[in-house]
Design a protein around this motif. Structure first.
Motif, PDB file in Angstrom:
ATOM      1  N   SER A   1       0.941  -1.272  -0.063  1.00 28.15           N
ATOM      2  CA  SER A   1      -0.001   0.122   0.104  1.00 28.15           C
ATOM      3  C   SER A   1       0.874   1.253  -0.010  1.00 28.15           C
ATOM      4  N   ILE A   2       0.516   2.078  -0.935  1.00 27.94           N
ATOM      5  CA  ILE A   2       1.241   3.536  -0.906  1.00 27.94           C
ATOM      6  C   ILE A   2       0.302   4.612  -0.378  1.00 27.94           C
ATOM      7  N   GLY A   3       0.852   5.395   0.537  1.00 25.66           N
ATOM      8  CA  GLY A   3       0.030   6.409   1.032  1.00 25.66           C
ATOM      9  C   GLY A   3      -0.187   7.568   0.316  1.00 25.66           C
ATOM     10  N   GLU A   4       0.934   7.869  -0.197  1.00 23.54           N
ATOM     11  CA  GLU A   4       0.852   9.213  -1.100  1.00 23.54           C
ATOM     12  C   GLU A   4       1.812   9.215  -2.152  1.00 23.54           C
ATOM     13  N   LEU A   5       1.587   9.979  -3.508  1.00 21.10           N
ATOM     14  CA  LEU A   5       2.491  10.159  -4.357  1.00 21.10           C
ATOM     15  C   LEU A   5       2.718  11.683  -4.393  1.00 21.10           C
ATOM     16  N   SER A   6       3.812  12.288  -4.460  1.00 22.48           N
ATOM     17  CA  SER A   6       3.870  13.561  -4.562  1.00 22.48           C
ATOM     18  C   SER A   6       4.898  14.132  -5.633  1.00 22.48           C
ATOM     19  N   PHE A   7       4.711  15.030  -6.432  1.00 24.42           N
ATOM     20  CA  PHE A   7       5.359  15.616  -7.464  1.00 24.42           C
ATOM     21  C   PHE A   7       5.588  17.232  -7.295  1.00 24.42           C
ATOM     22  N   GLN A   8       6.772  17.604  -7.554  1.00 22.20           N
ATOM     23  CA  GLN A   8       7.223  19.043  -7.576  1.00 22.20           C
ATOM     24  C   GLN A   8       8.185  19.560  -8.667  1.00 22.20           C
ATOM     25  N   GLY A   9       7.821  20.752  -9.093  1.00 24.45           N
ATOM     26  CA  GLY A   9       8.624  21.472  -9.977  1.00 24.45           C
ATOM     27  C   GLY A   9       8.442  22.833 -10.414  1.00 24.45           C
ATOM     28  N   SER A  10       9.129  23.349 -11.284  1.00 25.22           N
ATOM     29  CA  SER A  10       9.034  24.598 -11.553  1.00 25.22           C
ATOM     30  C   SER A  10       9.577  24.902 -12.883  1.00 25.22           C
ATOM     31  N   SER A  11       9.263  26.009 -13.310  1.00 19.59           N
ATOM     32  CA  SER A  11       9.520  26.895 -14.494  1.00 19.59           C
ATOM     33  C   SER A  11      10.040  28.108 -14.374  1.00 19.59           C
ATOM     34  N   GLN A  12      10.255  28.832 -14.988  1.00 16.81           N
ATOM     35  CA  GLN A  12      10.811  30.229 -15.325  1.00 16.81           C
ATOM     36  C   GLN A  12       9.706  30.951 -14.322  1.00 16.81           C
ATOM     37  N   SER A  13       8.505  30.920 -14.520  1.00 15.88           N
ATOM     38  CA  SER A  13       7.741  31.902 -13.831  1.00 15.88           C
ATOM     39  C   SER A  13       6.563  30.859 -13.047  1.00 15.88           C
ATOM     40  N   TRP A  14       6.673  29.749 -12.884  1.00 14.42           N
ATOM     41  CA  TRP A  14       5.669  29.122 -12.001  1.00 14.42           C
ATOM     42  C   TRP A  14       6.371  27.838 -11.406  1.00 14.42           C
ATOM     43  N   GLU A  15       5.855  27.587 -10.035  1.00 14.95           N
ATOM     44  CA  GLU A  15       6.121  26.531  -9.485  1.00 14.95           C
ATOM     45  C   GLU A  15       4.750  25.802  -9.048  1.00 14.95           C
TER      46      GLU A  15
ATOM     47  N   ASN B   1      -8.183   8.716  -2.207  1.00 18.33           N
ATOM     48  CA  ASN B   1      -8.705   9.339  -3.574  1.00 18.33           C
ATOM     49  C   ASN B   1      -8.725  10.765  -3.718  1.00 18.33           C
ATOM     50  N   LYS B   2      -7.984  11.403  -3.051  1.00 14.10           N
ATOM     51  CA  LYS B   2      -7.928  12.997  -3.448  1.00 14.10           C
ATOM     52  C   LYS B   2      -6.565  13.280  -4.181  1.00 14.10           C
ATOM     53  N   CYS B   3      -6.721  14.287  -5.057  1.00 12.69           N
ATOM     54  CA  CYS B   3      -5.557  14.873  -5.672  1.00 12.69           C
ATOM     55  C   CYS B   3      -5.528  16.284  -5.539  1.00 12.69           C
ATOM     56  N   LYS B   4      -4.482  16.837  -4.963  1.00 13.78           N
ATOM     57  CA  LYS B   4      -4.394  18.341  -4.684  1.00 13.78           C
ATOM     58  C   LYS B   4      -3.263  18.839  -5.591  1.00 13.78           C
ATOM     59  N   VAL B   5      -3.619  20.079  -6.261  1.00 15.64           N
ATOM     60  CA  VAL B   5      -2.544  20.872  -7.309  1.00 15.64           C
ATOM     61  C   VAL B   5      -2.534  22.155  -6.574  1.00 15.64           C
ATOM     62  N   ASN B   6      -1.217  22.519  -6.514  1.00 18.64           N
ATOM     63  CA  ASN B   6      -1.130  24.044  -5.939  1.00 18.64           C
ATOM     64  C   ASN B   6      -0.292  24.414  -7.165  1.00 18.64           C
ATOM     65  N   ILE B   7      -0.464  25.708  -7.663  1.00 22.62           N
ATOM     66  CA  ILE B   7       0.429  26.285  -8.635  1.00 22.62           C
ATOM     67  C   ILE B   7       0.425  27.701  -8.129  1.00 22.62           C
ATOM     68  N   LYS B   8       1.719  28.112  -8.154  1.00 21.77           N
ATOM     69  CA  LYS B   8       2.231  29.456  -7.605  1.00 21.77           C
ATOM     70  C   LYS B   8       2.794  30.293  -8.794  1.00 21.77           C
ATOM     71  N   TYR B   9       2.541  31.580  -9.022  1.00 20.09           N
ATOM     72  CA  TYR B   9       3.232  32.466 -10.121  1.00 20.09           C
ATOM     73  C   TYR B   9       4.650  32.948  -9.195  1.00 20.09           C
TER      74      TYR B   9
ATOM     75  N   ILE C   1       5.603  23.300 -16.653  1.00 17.93           N
ATOM     76  CA  ILE C   1       6.065  23.026 -15.471  1.00 17.93           C
ATOM     77  C   ILE C   1       6.411  21.407 -15.390  1.00 17.93           C
ATOM     78  N   GLU C   2       7.737  21.015 -15.279  1.00 11.96           N
ATOM     79  CA  GLU C   2       8.015  19.589 -15.224  1.00 11.96           C
ATOM     80  C   GLU C   2       8.088  19.344 -13.859  1.00 11.96           C
ATOM     81  N   LEU C   3       7.216  18.324 -13.330  1.00  8.43           N
ATOM     82  CA  LEU C   3       7.045  17.805 -12.018  1.00  8.43           C
ATOM     83  C   LEU C   3       7.819  16.425 -11.832  1.00  8.43           C
TER      84      LEU C   3
END
Length: 133
Positions: A24-38, A47-55, A125-127
């Protein structure tokens, strides 16, 4: 003798069942950034997916933003946000949605992507998957 055979079969069946049980896997997390975004994407086993995007750009945060988000299966979904109107306390926005993925199936997925479009600009944004140590 029949009891002994039944006990041996039960032990073998139990050992096979335990050995074939998927982890059993409890969570998968991905993180990344581009020139203007993370961004971060978190999948949990509820069964929840949460996406956070920041300029993070140097210009004033854009008012209108289009985005396309890749999910674990490689499918994409997108949307439109009046970004300047929905900034959260960390300067970005969050989206939450349901998923029906068995996380253990995707534990080796190492990259996702989000495409951001704003003010005639576009960045991907490559995460990368964050690995627990």
């Amino acid at each position: 003798m029949k009891k002994l055979i039944f006990i041996i079969i039960a032990i073998i069946f139990g050992a096979i069942t335990i050995g074939c049980e998927s982890k059993s896997i409890g969570e998968l997390s991905f993180q990344g950034s581009s020139q203007s975004w993370e961004a971060t994407i978190n999948y949990d086993n509820n069964n929840k997916c949460k996406v956070n995007i920041k300029y993070t750009g140097i210009e004033k945060p854009p008012m209108d933003v289009e985005f396309t988000i890749e999910d674990l299966s490689g499918n994409t979904s997108g949307g439109y946000m009046e970004y300047g109107e929905v900034l959260n306390k960390v300067g970005g926005f969050s989206l939450e949605k349901e998923h029906d993925y068995k996380l253990s199936k995707y534990e080796n997925k190492d990259k996702l992507a989000i495409v951001m479009k704003w003010n005639n600009n576009e960045e991907t944004i490559e995460l990368n998957q964050e690995w627990d140590n």
